[in-house]
Design a protein around this motif. Structure first.
Motif, short mmCIF file in Angstrom:
data_model
loop_
_atom_site.label_atom_id
_atom_site.label_comp_id
_atom_site.label_asym_id
_atom_site.label_seq_id
_atom_site.Cartn_x
_atom_site.Cartn_y
_atom_site.Cartn_z
N GLN A 73 -37.14 -9.87 -17.20
CA GLN A 73 -36.94 -9.75 -18.65
C GLN A 73 -36.56 -11.14 -19.17
OE1 GLN A 73 -33.71 -7.18 -19.79
NE2 GLN A 73 -34.47 -6.89 -21.87
N TYR A 74 -37.23 -11.57 -20.23
CA TYR A 74 -37.07 -12.93 -20.73
C TYR A 74 -36.41 -12.97 -22.11
CZ TYR A 74 -40.46 -14.46 -17.17
OH TYR A 74 -41.10 -14.74 -16.00
N VAL A 75 -35.70 -14.05 -22.37
CA VAL A 75 -35.23 -14.37 -23.71
C VAL A 75 -36.13 -15.49 -24.23
CG1 VAL A 75 -33.33 -15.19 -25.14
CG2 VAL A 75 -32.86 -13.76 -23.13
N PRO A 76 -37.06 -15.20 -25.15
CA PRO A 76 -37.95 -16.25 -25.66
C PRO A 76 -37.16 -17.39 -26.30
CG PRO A 76 -38.72 -14.06 -26.31
CD PRO A 76 -37.35 -13.89 -25.74
N ALA A 116 -33.63 -10.01 -13.66
CA ALA A 116 -34.38 -8.90 -13.09
C ALA A 116 -33.50 -7.66 -13.13
CB ALA A 116 -34.81 -9.21 -11.66
N GLY A 117 -34.08 -6.53 -13.52
CA GLY A 117 -33.31 -5.31 -13.69
C GLY A 117 -33.11 -4.54 -12.40
N VAL A 118 -32.66 -3.31 -12.55
CA VAL A 118 -32.37 -2.43 -11.42
C VAL A 118 -33.66 -1.81 -10.90
CG1 VAL A 118 -31.16 -0.33 -10.70
CG2 VAL A 118 -30.07 -1.92 -12.30
N ASN A 119 -33.78 -1.75 -9.59
CA ASN A 119 -34.90 -1.03 -8.98
C ASN A 119 -34.55 0.45 -8.93
OD1 ASN A 119 -36.97 0.01 -7.49
ND2 ASN A 119 -36.63 -1.24 -5.67
N GLY A 120 -35.07 1.19 -9.90
CA GLY A 120 -34.77 2.61 -9.97
C GLY A 120 -35.72 3.48 -9.19
#
Length: 413
Positions: A292-295, A330-334
């Motif tokens: 996930q990016y912050v432009p 990087a988020g959670v691997n659900g």
């Protein structure tokens, strides 16, 4: 087996045109049946996840079909990619077939009608996912067999400059992807005995020929050269990000929102000439912890709703690029499966090791020349002759020791 609703069964019995079995969360509709013979763009064995990624990237692809059931998500099947769409509901060979129609390839009016048929998104599903763009590649350079490194389009380079990242882009063929997946499993299951920690994840291009070759892939190197506007591209580092089920990068490695240049910007310059390529060897989606990016045009501060920032979903064999000063996580691997991705760190030939420049007794760091030439700021790193050979492991240990003393380590939010 595919489960049909009563209305679809009735329409089929009455000879009505077949309707979709289901709506895919991506730009596909799923049908029972096959696409008629002819119009093959590609025939290859792969999984359903891989087939969707290939269909998005193949020029003129209207859809694909295969023998089997729609629920065989992880099975390897023979897939037929087609430049046309004419569904055969009852194939003459008597076998069960499944066909996927690529809705984005339809005429605008047909696509609009299909959009009206789709159910409303559930609350919380209106996530900002970056779609794949065929205009990202300069197809003149991609189609030329003598072109050493295909180039990105001017549109893609402009988007990278504006946002600090670009993707998804396809790099690997089915065979190349399998070679990388098999090499990764040999390393994790054999050498690491199934245990991946931070020490095992770094600098493995020094000891693993398959990773060294992957980092020098023409499409990846060409994309980096386009974004950096140079012919001189060097590989500085590699890192394996294998996300276990139920964990995030912050939980597993202590890395939350961060910028890649934090460790290196006090030694390497200019850091504007640093790019990270994030390669997916397995599906990399929101559900299993994609980036996930912050432009660059947006700001993240206290109390910011992080859900507004875009996600970069990747299919197997796809990659994205981001700069050294772009905030991301990087988020959670659900999911119930491990998510396998690689980070390849590149620099241009303009980047200098300032410590080695200032001190005559300082040892110069190493880098792999991927295209063009080195300006002599780094020692050239040769390809590994043997997978995990003694000389290769000694070389990796020497580089790791130098970098630990020169750059140190840090933890991010």
């Amino acid at each position: 087996k595919v489960k049909w609703g009563r209305d679809i069964v009735a329409q089929r019995a009455a000879g009505a045109p077949p309707r979709p079995v289901a709506r895919d969360r991506g730009p596909f509709s799923v049908y029972e049946g096959c696409i008629s013979p002819g119009g093959d763009l590609l025939v290859a064995e792969m999984t359903l996840f891989e087939a969707k990624a290939w269909c998005r990237d193949l020029e003129r692809c209207q859809g694909f079909c295969f023998k089997g059931a729609a629920e065989d998500l992880d099975a390897t099947v023979k897939v037929y990619f087609k430049s046309k769409w004419d569904l055969v509901a009852r194939p003459s060979d008597g076998n069960a077939w499944i066909a996927y129609r690529f809705e984005e390839a339809r005429e605008p009016q047909a696509a609009a009608e299909a959009q009206e048929e789709q159910p409303q998104e559930l609350p919380g599903d209106d996530l900002n996912v970056i779609p794949g763009k065929r205009c990202f590649w300069d197809w003149e350079t991609v189609s030329q067999p003598d072109s050493p490194n295909p180039r990105l389009s001017s549109t893609a380079v402009m988007m990278y400059r504006e946002n600090g990242f670009i993707g998804p882009l396809r790099a690997l063929t089915v065979e190349e992807l399998r070679e990388s997946q098999q090499g990764l499993e040999r390393f994790v299951g054999g050498y690491c005995q199934g245990i991946m920690d931070n020490a095992n994840s770094l600098l493995n291009h020094v000891t693993l020929p398959w990773l060294y070759n992957l980092a020098r892939h023409p499409r990846i190197v060409g994309a980096v050269a386009s974004a950096l506007k140079t012919e001189d591209v060097l590989l500085f580092n590699t890192c394996m990000f294998l996300r276990s089920p139920g964990l995030s990068c912050k939980q597993e490695l202590g890395v939350g929102w961060h910028q890649d240049g934090v460790l290196y910007d006090r030694v390497l310059e200019p850091m504007e000439d640093w790019i990270t390529v994030f390669v997916a060897l397995s599906p990399c989606r929101i559900a299993n912890g994609c980036l996930q990016y912050v432009p660059r045009r947006m700001v993240r501060g206290p109390g910011t709703d992080d859900r507004k920032f875009p996600y970069m979903e990747l299919g197997p064999g796809e990659f994205s690029l981001h700069g050294s000063k772009v905030t991301h996580r990087a988020g959670v691997n659900g999911s119930a499966w491990r998510r396998d991705c690689l980070a390849l760190r590149y620099i241009s030939g303009r980047v200098r090791d300032t410590i080695a420049d200032l001190r005559s007794d300082a040892q110069r760091d190493w880098a792999v020349v991927c295209s063009g030439q080195s300006a002599g700021h780094f020692q050239p790193l040769p390809p590994p002759a043997t997978e995990l050979g003694t000389a290769e492991r000694e070389q990796r240990a020497e580089i790791a020791a130098l970098r630990a003393s020169r750059y140190g380590t840090t933890r991010f939010e």
